[in-house]
Write a protein that holds these residues in place. Structure first.
Motif, PDB file in Angstrom:
ATOM      1  N   THR A  80      38.770  48.075  39.697  1.00 39.91           N
ATOM      2  CA  THR A  80      39.336  47.743  38.487  1.00 39.91           C
ATOM      3  C   THR A  80      39.474  46.064  38.106  1.00 39.91           C
ATOM      4  N   LYS A  81      39.277  45.719  36.679  1.00 43.26           N
ATOM      5  CA  LYS A  81      39.316  44.197  36.108  1.00 43.26           C
ATOM      6  C   LYS A  81      40.447  44.146  35.463  1.00 43.26           C
ATOM      7  N   ASN A  82      40.651  42.927  35.754  1.00 43.92           N
ATOM      8  CA  ASN A  82      42.151  42.357  35.017  1.00 43.92           C
ATOM      9  C   ASN A  82      41.811  41.027  34.709  1.00 43.92           C
ATOM     10  N   LYS A  83      42.264  40.309  33.695  1.00 46.77           N
ATOM     11  CA  LYS A  83      42.343  39.112  33.274  1.00 46.77           C
ATOM     12  C   LYS A  83      43.516  38.316  33.627  1.00 46.77           C
ATOM     13  N   LYS A  88      39.245  35.899  35.937  1.00 45.86           N
ATOM     14  CA  LYS A  88      39.069  37.222  36.055  1.00 45.86           C
ATOM     15  C   LYS A  88      39.456  37.581  37.539  1.00 45.86           C
ATOM     16  N   GLN A  89      39.733  38.883  37.593  1.00 44.65           N
ATOM     17  CA  GLN A  89      40.223  39.627  38.927  1.00 44.65           C
ATOM     18  C   GLN A  89      39.616  40.869  38.950  1.00 44.65           C
ATOM     19  N   GLU A  90      39.302  41.372  40.196  1.00 53.28           N
ATOM     20  CA  GLU A  90      38.599  42.577  40.671  1.00 53.28           C
ATOM     21  C   GLU A  90      39.660  43.006  41.635  1.00 53.28           C
ATOM     22  N   SER A  91      40.067  44.309  41.577  1.00 54.94           N
ATOM     23  CA  SER A  91      40.787  44.908  42.688  1.00 54.94           C
ATOM     24  C   SER A  91      40.561  46.224  42.938  1.00 54.94           C
ATOM     25  N   THR A  92      40.715  46.503  44.215  1.00 58.96           N
ATOM     26  CA  THR A  92      40.743  47.955  44.840  1.00 58.96           C
ATOM     27  C   THR A  92      42.120  48.494  45.128  1.00 58.96           C
ATOM     28  N   GLU A 103      48.116  49.372  48.795  1.00 58.68           N
ATOM     29  CA  GLU A 103      47.454  48.068  49.334  1.00 58.68           C
ATOM     30  C   GLU A 103      46.686  47.840  48.245  1.00 58.68           C
ATOM     31  N   ILE A 104      46.682  46.541  47.499  1.00 56.28           N
ATOM     32  CA  ILE A 104      45.878  46.057  46.437  1.00 56.28           C
ATOM     33  C   ILE A 104      45.022  44.936  46.908  1.00 56.28           C
TER      34      ILE A 104
END
Length: 160
Positions: A80-83, A88-92, A103-104
């Motif tokens: 997922t992508k968040n601002k 910018k941040q990409e997370s799983t 766990e993120i």
């Protein structure tokens, strides 16, 4: 027979609710000045369904102004992508311990003034004795930073 699949999906922890930071129980590590970092108060609202986790955090910044951050994560293992306020941040996300722990893992591209860098972080969500505990590790250019945030369930009448 129709209810069996539903029960098996409900084994994961449910972090939904309104939460308020317990400053005394939380540990935000040691600052660059060598002193224990004091957390500013924050409140968090989490909405969770079988596919997504939505986290809204309201806290006061260094200037005392209220700051709101909204993040959305896929609970199905999709990136997922968040601002964020700094980039910018990409997370799983992945479930651990049979669905009791979440766990993120994130990579953030940070822009602060003249500085620009990537930062890795891992947040681990768990419910311990009715409290939401978020253990975090951030890998920054200045080194590794660990924090532990403990949140209590919040009533609508609670104030910061």
């Amino acid at each position: 027979a129709l209810t069996a699949p539903v029960r098996s999906q409900q084994k994961t922890a449910d972090f939904s609710g309104k939460w308020k930071l317990n400053k005394e129980e939380s540990d935000f590590g040691i600052g660059r000045d060598g002193k224990k970092r004091k957390p500013r108060g924050s409140q968090m609202t989490i909405e969770q369904d079988e596919k997504n986790l939505k986290v809204t955090v309201v806290r006061k910044n260094r200037d005392g102004k209220e700051q709101k951050t909204k993040m959305k994560y896929s609970l199905e293992g999709k990136k997922t992508k968040n601002k964020t306020d700094f980039g910018k941040q990409e997370s799983t996300v992945k479930w651990l311990e049979g669905g009791r722990v979440l766990e993120i893992t994130s990579t953030s591209h940070i822009k602060r003034g003249d500085m620009e860098f990537d930062m890795e972080s891992v947040q681990v969500f768990s419910i311990v004795e009715g409290r939401l505990v978020i253990d975090s590790v951030r890998y920054t250019p200045r080194g590794e930073m660990e924090t532990k945030a403990v949140y209590e369930r919040r009533n609508d009448t609670d104030e910061e």
